[in-house]
Each structure stands twice: as structure tokens, then as C-alpha cells.
Design an enzyme around this catalytic site. Structure first.
Site, PDB file in Angstrom:
ATOM      1  N   THR A 117      -1.953 -21.630  20.976  1.00 35.67           N
ATOM      2  CA  THR A 117      -1.407 -23.085  21.475  1.00 35.67           C
ATOM      3  C   THR A 117      -0.677 -23.962  20.341  1.00 35.67           C
ATOM      4  OG1 THR A 117      -0.611 -24.221  23.343  1.00 35.67           O
ATOM      5  CG2 THR A 117      -3.321 -24.064  22.300  1.00 35.67           C
TER       6      THR A 117
ATOM      7  N   LYS B 177     -12.364 -34.538  33.991  1.00 39.64           N
ATOM      8  CA  LYS B 177     -11.139 -33.612  34.190  1.00 39.64           C
ATOM      9  C   LYS B 177     -11.870 -32.320  34.250  1.00 39.64           C
ATOM     10  CE  LYS B 177      -6.305 -31.920  33.501  1.00 39.64           C
ATOM     11  NZ  LYS B 177      -5.214 -32.391  32.765  1.00 39.64           N
TER      12      LYS B 177
ATOM     13  N   HIS C 264      -8.235 -27.284  36.827  1.00 40.32           N
ATOM     14  CA  HIS C 264      -7.924 -25.521  36.832  1.00 40.32           C
ATOM     15  C   HIS C 264      -7.980 -24.573  35.649  1.00 40.32           C
ATOM     16  CE1 HIS C 264      -4.860 -27.832  35.521  1.00 40.32           C
ATOM     17  NE2 HIS C 264      -4.016 -27.089  34.879  1.00 40.32           N
ATOM     18  N   ARG C 265      -8.319 -25.434  34.464  1.00 40.83           N
ATOM     19  CA  ARG C 265      -8.448 -24.762  33.294  1.00 40.83           C
ATOM     20  C   ARG C 265     -10.206 -24.640  32.827  1.00 40.83           C
ATOM     21  NH1 ARG C 265      -4.889 -27.495  30.972  1.00 40.83           N
ATOM     22  NH2 ARG C 265      -3.420 -26.522  30.833  1.00 40.83           N
TER      23      ARG C 265
ATOM     24  N   GLY D 262       0.972 -33.544  31.210  1.00 43.80           N
ATOM     25  CA  GLY D 262       1.811 -32.912  32.206  1.00 43.80           C
ATOM     26  C   GLY D 262       2.282 -33.881  33.809  1.00 43.80           C
ATOM     27  N   TYR D 263       1.775 -32.387  34.343  1.00 40.53           N
ATOM     28  CA  TYR D 263       1.717 -33.441  35.883  1.00 40.53           C
ATOM     29  C   TYR D 263       0.968 -34.523  36.590  1.00 40.53           C
ATOM     30  CZ  TYR D 263       5.918 -29.965  36.141  1.00 40.53           C
ATOM     31  OH  TYR D 263       7.373 -29.522  35.929  1.00 40.53           O
ATOM     32  N   ASP D 264       0.017 -34.267  35.779  1.00 40.82           N
ATOM     33  CA  ASP D 264      -1.470 -34.537  36.025  1.00 40.82           C
ATOM     34  C   ASP D 264      -0.690 -36.269  37.248  1.00 40.82           C
ATOM     35  OD1 ASP D 264      -3.296 -33.324  35.581  1.00 40.82           O
ATOM     36  OD2 ASP D 264      -3.326 -33.704  32.958  1.00 40.82           O
TER      37      ASP D 264
ATOM     38  N   ASP E 114      -2.031 -19.756  30.082  1.00 39.75           N
ATOM     39  CA  ASP E 114      -0.394 -20.605  30.797  1.00 39.75           C
ATOM     40  C   ASP E 114      -1.329 -21.138  32.078  1.00 39.75           C
ATOM     41  OD1 ASP E 114       1.399 -20.638  30.604  1.00 39.75           O
ATOM     42  OD2 ASP E 114       2.069 -19.053  32.468  1.00 39.75           O
ATOM     43  N   SER E 115      -0.680 -22.247  31.905  1.00 32.45           N
ATOM     44  CA  SER E 115      -0.918 -23.302  33.675  1.00 32.45           C
ATOM     45  C   SER E 115       0.391 -23.806  34.041  1.00 32.45           C
ATOM     46  CB  SER E 115      -1.925 -23.769  33.029  1.00 32.45           C
ATOM     47  OG  SER E 115      -1.905 -24.481  31.918  1.00 32.45           O
TER      48      SER E 115
END
Length: 204
Positions: A8, A182, A187-188, A160-162, A68-69
Site C-alpha cells: 500500500t 481502534k 475491521h482491519r 477515511g470515514y472514521d 482493501d477496505s
């Protein structure tokens, strides 16, 4: 000792994954990747994670780890999904979540989930595993973090969308969590926690 390349160019992801993986890699080493970025034209999180891992493995010759998330919103049929990072077309996190909030204006059902697919690709021939003998090993794991989309951004952490995502069971957005908080539940963290099991089994 095995050296893995983290496929990445996203500095936020590099930092987060180093924190998540950290000592759990044992004596193995994780290095960054500065090679060309492939076109992510898969139709699932898993497909795109594998595209990135394959590209890094080909360029470096090392086993590659990628993810990928994104965020999937129930009321939007799972959108933005794999298009999360490109949702507004500007590449700017704030533009992306502002567009999401605009699409959810007046919508009562704000259930959503962060999704992460973690991938491992090793091009070296291995004598163990389900693809024994063909010189390629590929594996993916999926992590899901359920929650709710807020009506306005809250918090200055994360990326991101956090700022617009409140995880189930918490009274704060994921942008209000510390990095350690976190990384213990995201999810990660869930996807890579499962991938670590595979890495340990294959590489010791």
C-alpha cells in the site's frame, strides 16, 4: 526469518497495520512498498486486495500483504463499498464522507459496517498448503466492524470515514478512539488477526 512487503502507498494504512501486526509477526520483518500501483478493478474487497498483493509480489519477489477496505451502508445497498476511497471522485476523505452524509440526509436506517479484506500472495513454490506445487499461494480473510453512520462528523482521529462512523456498543465515533483502542477492534484488526494465524502456520 521471512520478509513481507506491505502493498500500500497509503501512509495511514501503513502506520495502522504496523501497529496491528507489530510483535505478532515474531521474528519476521514487514517492509513498505514504493512500486507501481495496479488498477483496482475487482468487484469485491477480496479481489482488489489480491490485485494489490499480486502486483507487489511480482515487483519485489517477496510474499506480499495487502488489504482493501471501505464502508458498506445498508440503506444504500452496500454502497459505497469498494468505491469508498473514490466515492466523491476527489480522493479527499472529507469529500467522501460529506457525500455519504448528503445521500443519507433524512434516512432513518443508518446501519453500516466497515469491511476489510486482508490478502497474502506468495509467488515462491511452497511444499505445504492448498495450492501446493504450482508456485503460488493466495489467501484472504475478511473482517467486519458493524456500526451506524452519524449525522455529522465527530472526532479528529483516524482517517477515511472514521469521523462519521460509530461502532456498535460505543458512544463515540471511531475517530474519537485512540489508535490502540481502534486497532484492538476495527475491521482491519479483525481481518489481519485472522491472517496472522495463516502466516504463523506457513512461516513459523
Amino acid at each position: 526469518m521471512t520478509t513481507f512487503v506491505l502493498a500500500t502507498h497509503n501512509a495511514h494504512k501503513v502506520d495502522e497495520l504496523r501497529r496491528i501486526l507489530g510483535d505478532r509477526l515474531g521474528h519476521h520483518q514487514l517492509i513498505g512498498y514504493d512500486g507501481p500501483e495496479p488498477v483496482e478493478d475487482g468487484d469485491t474487497f477480496e479481489a482488489n486486495a489480491l490485485i494489490k498483493a499480486r502486483a507487489a509480489a511480482v515487483v519485489t519477489g517477496l510474499p506480499a500483504i495487502a488489504d482493501d477496505s471501505g464502508i458498506a451502508v445498508d440503506a444504500l445497498g452496500g454502497a459505497p463499498g469498494i468505491l469508498s476511497a473514490r466515492y466523491a471522485g476527489t480522493g479527499d476523505d472529507r469529500d467522501n464522507y460529506r457525500m455519504l452524509l448528503a445521500k443519507l440526509e433524512g434516512v432513518d436506517d443508518r446501519a453500516a459496517q466497515f469491511v476489510c479484506a486482508a490478502a497474502l500472495v506468495d509467488l515462491a513454490a511452497l511444499d505445504v498448503g492448498p495450492r501446493r506445487g504450482d508456485g503460488v499461494f493466495e489467501h484472504t480473510e475478511r473482517g467486519i466492524w458493524p456500526g451506524t453512520v452519524l449525522e455529522a462528523p465527530v472526532g479528529a482521529g483516524g482517517f477515511g470515514y472514521d469521523p462519521v462512523f460509530r461502532p456498535d456498543g460505543l458512544a463515540v465515533s471511531s475517530a474519537e478512539l485512540s489508535a490502540d483502542e481502534k486497532n484492538a477492534q476495527s475491521h482491519r484488526a479483525r481481518a489481519f488477526g485472522q491472517l496472522i494465524v495463516v502466516l504463523r502456520r506457513r512461516y513459523g
